[in-house]
Structure formats: C-alpha cells, structure tokens
Design an enzyme around this catalytic site. Structure first.
Site, PDB file in Angstrom:
ATOM      1  N   PHE A   1      15.324  53.716  38.509  1.00  0.00           N
ATOM      2  CA  PHE A   1      15.978  52.452  37.908  1.00  0.00           C
ATOM      3  C   PHE A   1      15.964  51.625  38.947  1.00  0.00           C
ATOM      4  CE2 PHE A   1      18.905  49.477  36.599  1.00  0.00           C
ATOM      5  CZ  PHE A   1      18.689  49.280  35.217  1.00  0.00           C
TER       6      PHE A   1
ATOM      7  N   ASP B   1      16.004  50.790  47.611  1.00  0.00           N
ATOM      8  CA  ASP B   1      17.009  49.994  46.554  1.00  0.00           C
ATOM      9  C   ASP B   1      18.294  50.689  46.731  1.00  0.00           C
ATOM     10  OD1 ASP B   1      18.301  49.597  44.370  1.00  0.00           O
ATOM     11  OD2 ASP B   1      16.733  49.651  42.761  1.00  0.00           O
TER      12      ASP B   1
ATOM     13  N   LYS C   1      25.723  45.118  43.388  1.00  0.00           N
ATOM     14  CA  LYS C   1      27.122  45.963  42.774  1.00  0.00           C
ATOM     15  C   LYS C   1      28.223  45.903  43.730  1.00  0.00           C
ATOM     16  CE  LYS C   1      24.805  49.156  39.683  1.00  0.00           C
ATOM     17  NZ  LYS C   1      25.582  49.223  38.233  1.00  0.00           N
TER      18      LYS C   1
ATOM     19  N   THR D   1      16.995  28.072  42.988  1.00  0.00           N
ATOM     20  CA  THR D   1      17.788  27.061  43.272  1.00  0.00           C
ATOM     21  C   THR D   1      18.971  27.298  44.052  1.00  0.00           C
ATOM     22  OG1 THR D   1      17.225  26.037  40.926  1.00  0.00           O
ATOM     23  CG2 THR D   1      19.364  25.573  41.900  1.00  0.00           C
TER      24      THR D   1
END
Lengths: 511, 511
Positions: free
Chosen positions: A229, A335, A368, A392
C-alpha cells in the site's frame, strides 16, 4: 539516526509474572505515567488520562454518535465512520466519543497519532507564536520561504534524518510524499539516460509531453510488491496492491509487481523455509525488473506491509533488495508512512536492516505519525531545473512545527525505549494468550508495539475487534484476517495490561 | 451562492479622475482601510499596514535573503525562491522580506492568501480553543469524525456551496482535490455502465484491478483543454497542459485534449470572431469526446486558465460545454482552485456563467485562497461503497476553521463588492496606462481583481516584473508572456493606486 537528546529514566513497573496483566489493575503503578509527568512539568493545566477504558453505551456507536452521523450524512459520506469523537475530552491513550465512552486507543487515527491526544508538548507548540505566524500566513515554501524555515527543517526532520540522506522534500500527505518521490525518480532516470547536454527548450521531449506522449511523457515504471500500500492518488495507487476496494474502477499505469515474502510463524521454526522464500522473491524481483516491458525507474517498498496485512520480511531480504537495485541501477524508495516515527522501536523501521549510510535507500517517505509529510533523499534526486518537482505549498510549516515537538518529546522522554519495553511486554502477553486460547489467533508478529496477529476468517477477526470495542479498546484491522496494533509512542505497560486483559476476556467468548 | 451575511457599508474613496493614482498618495484616504477598521474593532493589538512599499536593498533578493537561501540550499532546492520572507512583519497587503523590504503583494503566495498577512480574523480563529483542539488531535475524518465536524462544514464550505451542489469532499491540496474528483467520476462512470446488480467480491473487476489491468483498472479518461493546469500528481498532471516544465519526464495517461478558445482583445472589437472561435472549440471538444479511443468519464475545465496564461472564455462557451457534456453523458468538473474564493468578484468564478442549479457542474474543486481544499458535488458522486474514495486524513479541520473565518470575513466586510470596485478601478487604470505607454502591454483582461495582460516577449515580461519588484511590488507571471494579478480580497483602491503608479514608472523605462 541517533537520538542524542537528554535521556530521562523512565520507570515502568516490572511485570511480576507473565500473566501479571490478569491481576487487579488498581494501585499497580509504581511511578507516574509519562503523560502525568509531562503534565506536572508544565506550567499549564492538562487533563489526566482515565485509569481504565469506560463504555457506557450498549452498542458502539452509541445513540449520540448515531444521531450525529445521520446529520453528517447530509453533507458527507459517513459509512466508514466508527463513531463521532469528542476530542476535547480525549487524553493520552484514551479517545472519547460523543456518548462519553472512553476507549483505550491502539488504532490512533489509522496509525497517525504519535504522542497521545492533547499531549502537553503538542498543545504547547500549538499555542506558540511561531505556530500562530505559520497558521495565519500560509507560505508557498518553494518561492517565498519564511526566514525561519531552514531552522525549522533542522529542528524537526533533519534531527532524525536516516543515515546517508541529507535532503528533505516536504509535502502535504503520504500519497503526495510517494508520488513526488516517484517524480524525482523519473526525472533522475531520464536525466541519467539523456546525459548533461540535454536542452529542454525546443526538444522533442518538451513538445511530446504536452500531449502526454513519449519521449516527453516516458513509459517508465515504479515496481511495487504484491499486497503493498503506497497511497491512493493515481500514481501511488498504481503501486498499491493491497485490496480491490482500494483500486477498483481507477485507471492505473501498467507497472510491474513482484512477490513479497510470505513468512511462516513462529519465525524460529521456519528459518530455512523463510530464507528460501525471501530468496525466491528477490530472484523474482530481479527477473521482473530485467524483463519489464516498461523500464523500471525505482522499486518502492514498505519495511512492513501495513494495509496489506502486516507482512514482514527479514533485514536480509531488504539488504538483498538494496543490493539488487544497486546492481540493476534502479532507485530504492522506502515508504515509511506507516512504519516511521518510532513504533517499531527505532525511529525508522528500516534502521533495523543494518545498511551502511553508503547503502542508504535513495528516498525515504513519511507522513502519518510525523503529522508532516515528505521524503528524505540525496542531492542526486534534485531535478536539473527548479520548478520541476514543485507545487504551490510544498508542505506545511504548521505540521513541521508539530514534527519538531514530536522529535523533542521522543528524545526527552526516551520514547524509543518505552516502545521497546512496552512492545516486549505486549508481545509476551499476547504469546501467553495465544497459548491460553488455542485456535483463536495465530502468526503473532512485529517489532516494538507495531504488532499484529491473524484470525482464521475475516468474520472471526471482525467479531474480535467488535468485542474489544465493546470492552473499551479501539482497534484497527488490515489485510483479510489481521488485527494490527498501532498504539502511540506513550503506550506503557499499564496500558498494555488493560489491553491484554480485554483480549483475554474477548477470547473467552470463544471458549 | 448568495452571501447573506451582515453587510457593512464599505467606504472607498472615489477616484477624482482616471489618472487619480498619479497624484500624491498621502492623506488621500477618506475612510480607514478595511484592515484598520478590523484592527480597531478587535480587542487584540494588530499591526497596521505600511502606507507604501519600501525597498531598502539595491537588488531583490537582498543580501540577507541571499545568505539565508544559501543556508536553505543545504537541505532543500532553493532555486525557485524569490526571497526569504519575514512573516512576523508582514501585514495586510504587504509582504516583508528578510532584508526589511516591504512589498505590496499582488501575487499572494501564488494566489493563495485570501485576506492578507496576519489578518485579525485569521489570527483570532488561529488562537481559538477549537483551533487548538484541531491542531493537537489530527483526525481521520472518514473513520473518526469529531462531533463538531458537521457544524464546521456548515459554517465554512456549505455557506458558499455552489448552487445545486450539496455535498463536500475535503482533501489536503488542490491536486488531491482534482484527483479525488476524477476518482469519483471514474467510479460513477463504471457504476452507471455496470448497473446496480454488480457485486465486487469474486468479480473479474476485483481480480484484474489488483494487477492494474482492465476491466478492474479501466481505460477511462478525463478530457482537459490545451493550456490547462490542474495540478501535478500523476493523474492531475495528465490533465495539465500548461508548460513542458510542469510535465517533462513524468509518465502520463493517454488522455485526450481539446482546444480552448483563444480570444482576441479588446473583446468588443472581436465579438463575432470570438464567438466563432468558441463555437469551433465546442465542436472540436464534442468530436474529441465522441472519437476518443479511451472513453471520457469527465471533462475538467478552469473558469479562467490561470497557470496557462490567464486564458478566458465567455459564459456562452461554458454554457455550451455544460450542454454538450450533458448530451454526451459525460461529467463536468470545474476546477476553481485558483479562480475560487472571490477574486473574480463572485465567490466562485463559474457563478458568472448563468447556469441554473439544475445545470450545475457535477463537481467544483477548490484550494489555495480557501486554505482548505476539496470538491463540492452531488449525491450521485458518492461511490456505492464506503472506503472507496478514501484516505487517512480526508482533509484537515485546521484549514476548515480558516475557511470558516474567511467566509465570515467575506460576508461581514462585503469583500466581493470591494473586489468589484477595486477591480474596476484597477482595470480602468491599466487601460489608461496601456494608452499612455503604447507598444508595452496588450490584451488587458479579467474579472474583479483577477486581471492579466501580455508583453511581446517573455524577456520583456520578466524585465517588467523585475522592475516592479525593485519598486516594491511583488508580482506573478503565467503562460509565456503574461503578467497575472492575484491580490487579496482586501486589496483596495489605494493599494491599486500604489500599484498603478509603479506600473507607470516601470513602463517609463521603455520610453
């Protein structure tokens, strides 16, 4: 990374037996809890944690939550909601709901609360003048960085930068962190193949990319593992392979996948078999990279596949993956969105792989529990021109200030040691329970408090989690049959004992 | 939407002549500025705006900014940075830098500051107890919504919901807002084609999507227009067609494009020609949708193409687009990330299209000046199951509280009228300057203060912007040769006069 902050001794009560958690819980604490000590040290009043979970309603969600969710339904889809929270009454490891229930929270907003609800350190920095300025003046960090930005970066992310990675790219969420790391990998890959003399202006690349066509929009891939994931935006979702409900109906890039080791437990009984399984997966990964019709720019991997079912592999597997990505000249992106920030007992889970700084992953992504999101990398992942990997806001100083307070607290309260100690206690307690309640749960696994175990079927798993909730423990699931523990870093032995006691009670229903 | 808040009369000085801005600026104000009145009404001290821009350094960036940017360079790529800001000293329409320069800011953090730096209303809500709770307890809004969340949604986004759209999906940034709207469109498209009897479990869709293959990962497209900008994640970037530097080296979906009208200015001189151009583009769009090898689930369009060069089309064009997407059973997503929140003189730019609620776009996305991001939609864009269009945070209550303060202030201070008045004054002033300085800039266009004009070459445009910065005006560019004005909603006539005076001065260098 090394945590060099002041270390304070954390007194945690010793368990008197392996089943200490089954004894009466009152008056058992030998020292004030971490959170109570924090509160005492502060000049401001903070609420204290409940001494135990409280469930007042016959069902969860209770009637007030149900009524509030019906109201929410007028504006937003409420079907995924468990209950409505009362954050003003939530403290430390306890999450309060609208009906006055107080749950011991080992799910923690899907693994994303680091220190506890209304933690003194987070409240303090949230009230600070720096925070007010950051809140009231949202910066475009790429074009108009505030003059204290470098200082904030150093005091937050860089103090815990993985060895070998001296750059940080800040983003808004975990999906963005992964996608922007992928973009950096693609740009690096193309720059490497074109060489230093490429000029964008007037190139075929510049004209074709405007029509989404190669060579400007190249056919390049990120390889991910089965059950991985990595987020839910269209790029990151193409590397996510956890569940159909995450992916159904969304167009995806034709990127290749490799098998992730499926280990057998207990590990000590299956050492040879598991080693062979990992070797098989490494060889398959190499074959996929070599044979992929879409060239692979990077491999992305979680240290522990979290949403996909808390699937682990050994440090040897990950070292092998680093070795093969180096040999094949492919980048390695780690990750750490769910595994990062201490819950495995090291600040980053991949520290446990035993890699030298020279063998560091090319990028490490986070979000997280760090509240702030982004990725660490080396200079080589800076694109050749500015404004290429750009947007931005380029992150949020508000959350960088929270990250700073989190790092401060992890160091000052020695929370990695707390996690290790609580984790050992919790794992031992769960192992005992597995023996006391045979044929209930299996495959107990994990590092620190980042633990998981499996049930025979999704139905049994869900019944267990429902039972726990009714006893005042808020838990999360992952994969098909797995329960995952994602407590905060301030989850101590006495919290673990409350938890274990309720696991025992819930499993007794099956007896 | 209608702004039904209390309306206070805003006194803005009448221009005594079309060139009033060339007269001495001191003592010209007839009423306290909006920000000064706000400050007076507050119980807390707020700094007041400078009376005019101040540039103390020979060059911008000044020596302190240069030195601080070198320091930043150790951790992050600083090549896109203009200067380092001092946000504690920035007030209202004035942005201060590390060297003590005070710029009149008409770029506003890439069009994303709504009310001004350190605005009283934003400071007040940032200091509120609700804000402290939201900051210290980051919620997973989808699973554990806080009990005041529905109230916050109503007080912020829903008070300015576009007519016909009664749902709001909150996200973290503009790119996410677009991508999650695209995902909703894809899910809707597939549900429509499969009918109500589809069961995911055991389906071919469920198994194939795990390998990124159709039918589970369908070949479906979002159509976008040439020169469009919709963000930089891998899905949104596939709909972005502004500049090669935004797209180069990033894999893209093979999604189709349609021509966007290229209008000639002044509009009144080219009415027939422009109408014909818009008709041509509508017909081409229809042909692209009908002939696309990848079925089009939705069309995405900006009311004004912003990054791509401030390209406008008439309300008739957009009504035609709504009509053709209805006829072809394709969704219409309006990207108001840059145009939304008042700068065009209406809260949403697409309000100016004159559509009935029944003809509302299917989704309207927002971010930037709203501080919070997300998209409005109707019930039909809710997927058939929960957890499908989903992520960990699902937005940020911190920024929703800011959105609430922004809506409050827009209503209380009647800021849409301020924008309209200032915009008229500014546009008239620029038109006069174009006459006074022929052969400098052309194609003056825009609504409210959302104005733009063009130079003959990128070099001249950049020289102009550099000249303006040296005179204390911070400006932005877009497209190849365009200057874009993106002032705050509190940009008043006297600010416009400072701006116009400096445009005049800068253009005199060309004389």
């Amino acid at each position: 990374m090394l945590l060099n902050g002041t270390r304070r001794l954390v007194s945690v009560p010793a368990a008197t037996s392996r089943l200490a958690w089954t004894t009466t819980l009152t008056n058992r604490r030998l020292a004030p809890t971490l959170l109570a000590r924090r509160a005492m040290a502060s000049s401001t009043w903070f609420p204290t944690e409940p001494t135990a979970p409280v469930v007042k309603t016959d069902t969860v969600p209770g009637p007030k939550s149900v009524s509030l969710l019906e109201e929410l339904d007028q504006l937003q889809d409420p079907r995924a909601a468990m209950f409505m929270t009362d954050l003003t009454k939530s403290v430390g490891n306890y999450l309060s709901d609208a009906d006055g229930n107080q749950f011991l929270d080992v799910y923690c907003q899907i693994a994303s609360i680091p220190l506890g609800y209304n933690h003194p350190a987070i409240l303090e920095i949230s009230r600070s003048p720096e925070m007010l300025t950051a809140l009231a003046n949202r910066s475009c960090l790429g074009v108009f960085p505030p003059m204290d930005w470098t200082h904030t970066l150093r005091e937050s992310f860089m103090r815990v930068a993985p060895a070998g990675l001296d750059q940080v790219f800040t983003t808004m969420c975990g999906s963005c962190a992964n996608e922007l790391a992928y973009k950096a990998a693609f740009m690096h890959h193309q720059a490497k193949h074109r060489g230093p003399n490429f000029k964008m202006a007037g190139s075929k690349e510049a004209s074709t990319c405007m029509h989404n066509q190669p060579p400007g929009s190249p056919h390049l891939a990120i390889l991910s593992f089965r059950k991985a994931f990595h987020g839910r935006m269209l790029g990151s979702l193409s590397t996510t392979r956890s569940k159909a409900i995450h992916k159904l109906d969304v167009p995806a890039f034709p990127w290749p996948e490799a098998p992730f080791p499926q280990l057998r437990y207990p590990l000590e009984d299956y050492a040879a078999e598991n080693a062979q399984e990992e070797q098989r997966c490494l060889e398959a990964t190499e074959a996929v990279i070599r044979e992929s019709s879409v060239p692979v720019a990077a491999v992305v991997v979680e240290p522990i596949q979290s949403e996909g079912g808390d699937n682990h592999a050994s440090p040897a597997f990950f070292r092998g993956l680093r070795d093969l990505t180096r040999r094949l000249d492919v980048l390695l992106i780690v990750d750490e969105v769910q595994t990062g920030v201490g819950a495995t007992g090291t600040f980053w889970a991949h520290e446990q792989w035993g890699l030298d700084a020279a063998d560091a992953p090319d990028a490490v992504t986070f979000s997280k529990k760090f509240q702030a999101a982004g990725f660490y990398h080396t200079q080589k992942l800076r694109p050749d021109q500015p404004f290429r990997n750009f947007n931005t806001w380029m992150g949020d100083p508000v959350r960088a200030l929270h990250a700073k307070a989190i790092v401060d607290t992890v160091m000052q309260d020695d929370l990695l040691q707390v996690v290790q100690q609580t984790g050992n206690h919790l794992k031992r307690g769960l192992a005992s329970l597995a023996e006391r309640h045979p044929k209930t749960f299996t495959n107990l696994r994990g590092e620190g408090t980042f633990l998981a175990f499996d049930f025979a079927t999704p139905e049994l798993r869900n019944r267990f989690v429902g039972g726990m909730r009714q006893l005042g423990v808020n838990m999360g699931v992952c994969g098909e049959v797995t329960v995952r523990l994602r407590p905060m870093l301030t989850f101590e032995k006495h919290h673990a004992d409350h938890f274990l006691e309720r696991v025992d009670k819930t499993l007794q229903f099956w007896a």
